[in-house]
Design a protein around this motif. Structure first.
Motif, PDB file in Angstrom:
ATOM      1  N   GLY A   4     -31.178   5.829 -31.667  1.00  0.00           N
ATOM      2  CA  GLY A   4     -31.113   6.640 -32.925  1.00  0.00           C
ATOM      3  C   GLY A   4     -31.647   7.069 -33.985  1.00  0.00           C
ATOM      4  N   PHE A   5     -32.981   6.692 -33.181  1.00  0.00           N
ATOM      5  CA  PHE A   5     -34.378   7.037 -34.405  1.00  0.00           C
ATOM      6  C   PHE A   5     -34.235   7.973 -34.951  1.00  0.00           C
TER       7      PHE A   5
ATOM      8  N   ASP B  63     -35.739  10.983 -24.937  1.00  0.00           N
ATOM      9  CA  ASP B  63     -36.033   9.848 -25.778  1.00  0.00           C
ATOM     10  C   ASP B  63     -35.529   8.447 -24.427  1.00  0.00           C
ATOM     11  N   ASN B  64     -33.809   8.457 -24.600  1.00  0.00           N
ATOM     12  CA  ASN B  64     -33.401   7.612 -24.907  1.00  0.00           C
ATOM     13  C   ASN B  64     -33.264   7.662 -23.410  1.00  0.00           C
ATOM     14  N   GLU B  65     -33.331   8.053 -22.848  1.00  0.00           N
ATOM     15  CA  GLU B  65     -33.698   8.161 -21.177  1.00  0.00           C
ATOM     16  C   GLU B  65     -35.090   7.108 -20.510  1.00  0.00           C
TER      17      GLU B  65
ATOM     18  N   TYR C 242     -29.661   2.536 -35.208  1.00  0.00           N
ATOM     19  CA  TYR C 242     -30.657   2.331 -36.824  1.00  0.00           C
ATOM     20  C   TYR C 242     -29.961   2.433 -37.781  1.00  0.00           C
ATOM     21  N   SER C 243     -30.753   1.484 -38.792  1.00  0.00           N
ATOM     22  CA  SER C 243     -29.912   1.437 -39.979  1.00  0.00           C
ATOM     23  C   SER C 243     -31.203   2.641 -41.091  1.00  0.00           C
TER      24      SER C 243
ATOM     25  N   ILE D  30     -30.036  11.132 -37.057  1.00  0.00           N
ATOM     26  CA  ILE D  30     -29.261  11.579 -35.699  1.00  0.00           C
ATOM     27  C   ILE D  30     -27.995  11.252 -36.380  1.00  0.00           C
ATOM     28  N   ASP D  31     -26.957  11.968 -36.239  1.00  0.00           N
ATOM     29  CA  ASP D  31     -25.922  11.445 -36.956  1.00  0.00           C
ATOM     30  C   ASP D  31     -24.926  10.020 -35.645  1.00  0.00           C
ATOM     31  N   GLU D  32     -24.401   9.840 -35.998  1.00  0.00           N
ATOM     32  CA  GLU D  32     -23.550   8.649 -35.086  1.00  0.00           C
ATOM     33  C   GLU D  32     -22.911   8.729 -34.304  1.00  0.00           C
ATOM     34  N   GLU D  33     -22.255  10.216 -34.011  1.00  0.00           N
ATOM     35  CA  GLU D  33     -21.474  10.118 -33.098  1.00  0.00           C
ATOM     36  C   GLU D  33     -22.475  10.320 -31.258  1.00  0.00           C
ATOM     37  N   THR D  34     -23.363  11.014 -31.680  1.00  0.00           N
ATOM     38  CA  THR D  34     -24.883  10.961 -30.969  1.00  0.00           C
ATOM     39  C   THR D  34     -25.371   9.627 -30.908  1.00  0.00           C
ATOM     40  N   THR D  35     -25.700   9.106 -31.826  1.00  0.00           N
ATOM     41  CA  THR D  35     -26.711   7.443 -31.356  1.00  0.00           C
ATOM     42  C   THR D  35     -25.202   6.253 -30.983  1.00  0.00           C
ATOM     43  N   LYS D  36     -24.356   6.860 -31.224  1.00  0.00           N
ATOM     44  CA  LYS D  36     -23.237   5.861 -30.663  1.00  0.00           C
ATOM     45  C   LYS D  36     -23.050   6.066 -29.105  1.00  0.00           C
ATOM     46  N   ARG D  37     -23.285   7.930 -28.714  1.00  0.00           N
ATOM     47  CA  ARG D  37     -23.218   8.011 -27.288  1.00  0.00           C
ATOM     48  C   ARG D  37     -24.754   7.149 -26.233  1.00  0.00           C
TER      49      ARG D  37
END
Length: 463
Positions: free
Chosen positions: A331-332, A339-341, A360-361, A375-382
């Motif tokens: 979630g950076f 990028d996640n892939e 990411y904090s 990045i929003d929380e929902e996308t980051t969590k996914r």
């Protein structure tokens, strides 16, 4: 640091004499947040308090003094500290003589100190990461004046490592070889709260470890924010590979570990040292953070996906059985699904034995906090879940590969969930539980692995 040390000893003695006159053995509770460096700092704090007459206790309710050694790397750690401070307010109201100490990385931030001053005035002493050796003086001043003492240094004047430590284990220990960090990763606040890199002289490190080995220590962990850059700024021409080769020659040491390595500074000489010294553990923690070169560039990590994979290949070519663990941030800012892939691709190619995975904090004062496209929380969590779904089966497969094999295990402590079990670690840092009693703690025992879960092994002692 001789003058500073003598002053420290003076205040230790004054507090010790106070408790002797009172005819009381005061109790302390130390709570540590964060990394292994903080754990080692807490050992020093407890070592100082032990010399002042304190002894450890299990709960905050029975303590005469409570220490929170804090971390600011992630927002969650700060929130936990503030939440727990609220609980301590009740204890302070019930016991006016209770001393509450706040120290560590979190209080190096001006805004945090101001918040504590205004909202938590019952905290007795606040000090940061650069003046741990002054703690006895600060505590004595608070005892004498009953006023809140705040002493935060903005940088390090000298390294004070010649302090007593109350080690968690008699048979293993951590040793600081350097302090601070010069990397300035864009998400990280550590260089701002721990300062720039300062390496300890090799003679001081070797002397400390020799004393530990003479005291029965068989495993030592060399600590630094980036141990691979050890030696910069020293008068002697020495690097980390040179140092660890020297440490490997110390009589009595059976295991040597080190934390943490930055991939950009991991040298061929260090790889050779791991290969050529049997007591350097075949386990490396090598933070990846992201498998995307674009994200790594925004993180200011100074390596690419390709160079990271090449380093792993060099390690495995030299030491085929090496276990590699890592850190991953999801979630950076600006991170995409692609990028996640890329990160998942690296996980599959490297096959990490373990990983610390983080969302990411956002840390105020770091370059990343000011970046657009958070990045929003929902996308980051996914994305975080996708990484775990790819990672955990790999870790489980590696754990399964131990079944049927026999290893030398250092027995460390009773299992927290079953007092008939002992917990220990293999050379590759794998955690293993096996039937045994506390007489085994601190010994090397031969264990055959019979089963496993994802994150630990199950074994039986071979007589």
């Amino acid at each position: 640091m001789q003058k500073e040390t003598s002053l420290t000893d003076n205040y230790i003695q004054k507090i010790y004499e106070k408790w002797c006159k009172a005819g009381k053995k005061p109790k302390l509770k130390c709570v540590t947040y964060g990394c292994q460096a903080n754990v080692h700092d807490s050992e020093k704090i407890c070592g100082l308090l032990y010399k002042m007459g304190y002894e450890a206790c299990e709960s905050e309710e029975e303590a005469d003094l409570i220490v929170y050694n804090t971390c600011c790397v992630r927002e969650n750690a700060e929130n936990r500290v503030f939440g727990n401070l609220g609980q301590l307010k009740k204890l302070k109201a019930e016991n006016k003589d209770l001393k509450i100490i706040l120290c560590g990385c979190m209080v190096q931030q001006d805004a945090i100190v101001e918040k504590i001053r205004k909202s938590y005035p019952f905290v007795d002493v606040i000090f940061g990461t650069f003046n741990l050796h002054r703690f006895p003086e600060l505590l004595y001043t608070n005892i004498e004046t009953n006023s809140q003492i705040i002493d935060i240094w903005q940088d390090a004047k000298e390294i004070a490592d010649d302090l007593p430590a109350m080690r968690q284990h008699k048979f293993k220990a951590s040793v600081n070889i350097m302090h601070g960090c010069d990397n300035f990763c864009s998400y990280c606040i550590v260089p701002y709260v721990r300062g720039r890199e300062r390496s300890r002289p090799p003679e001081a490190i070797i002397k400390e470890i020799e004393a530990l080995a003479a005291d029965g220590v068989v495993e030592v962990t060399l600590l630094g924010q980036n141990v691979n850059s050890y030696g910069k700024g020293l008068e002697s021409n020495i690097n980390f590979a040179d140092l660890i080769n020297k440490v490997a020659k110390i009589t009595g040491l059976k295991r040597i570990r080190f934390l943490t390595s930055h991939p950009k500074d991991f040298s061929d000489e260090l790889i050779a040292a791991i290969k050529n010294n049997s007591n350097i553990c075949k386990s490396v923690h090598l933070p990846l953070q992201s498998g995307s070169t674009a994200v790594l560039d925004r993180m200011n990590r100074k390596y690419t996906k390709e160079s990271y994979l090449a380093l792993v290949k060099s390690l495995r070519d030299a030491v085929s059985n090496i276990a590699i663990t890592t850190d991953i941030i999801t979630g950076f800012p600006y991170e995409t699904d692609e990028d996640n892939e890329e990160t998942i691709d690296v996980l599959k190619k490297v096959r990490f034995s373990g990983a610390f995975t983080f969302i990411y904090s956002k840390r105020s004062g770091t370059p990343a906090a000011a970046m657009d496209c958070q990045i929003d929380e929902e996308t980051t969590k996914r994305r975080f879940d996708k990484i775990l779904n790819a990672l955990n089966p790999i870790i489980y497969e590696i754990s399964q590969s131990h079944i049927g094999h026999t290893y030398e295990v250092l027995a460390e402590e009773p299992s927290k969930s079953d007092d008939t079990l002992i917990t220990g670690r293999l050379d590759d840092n794998s955690l293993v539980h096996f039937k045994g009693d506390t007489s085994l703690i601190g010994q090397f025992v031969t264990v055959k692995i019979t089963d496993c879960k994802t994150f630990y092994l199950i074994g039986e002692i071979i007589e």
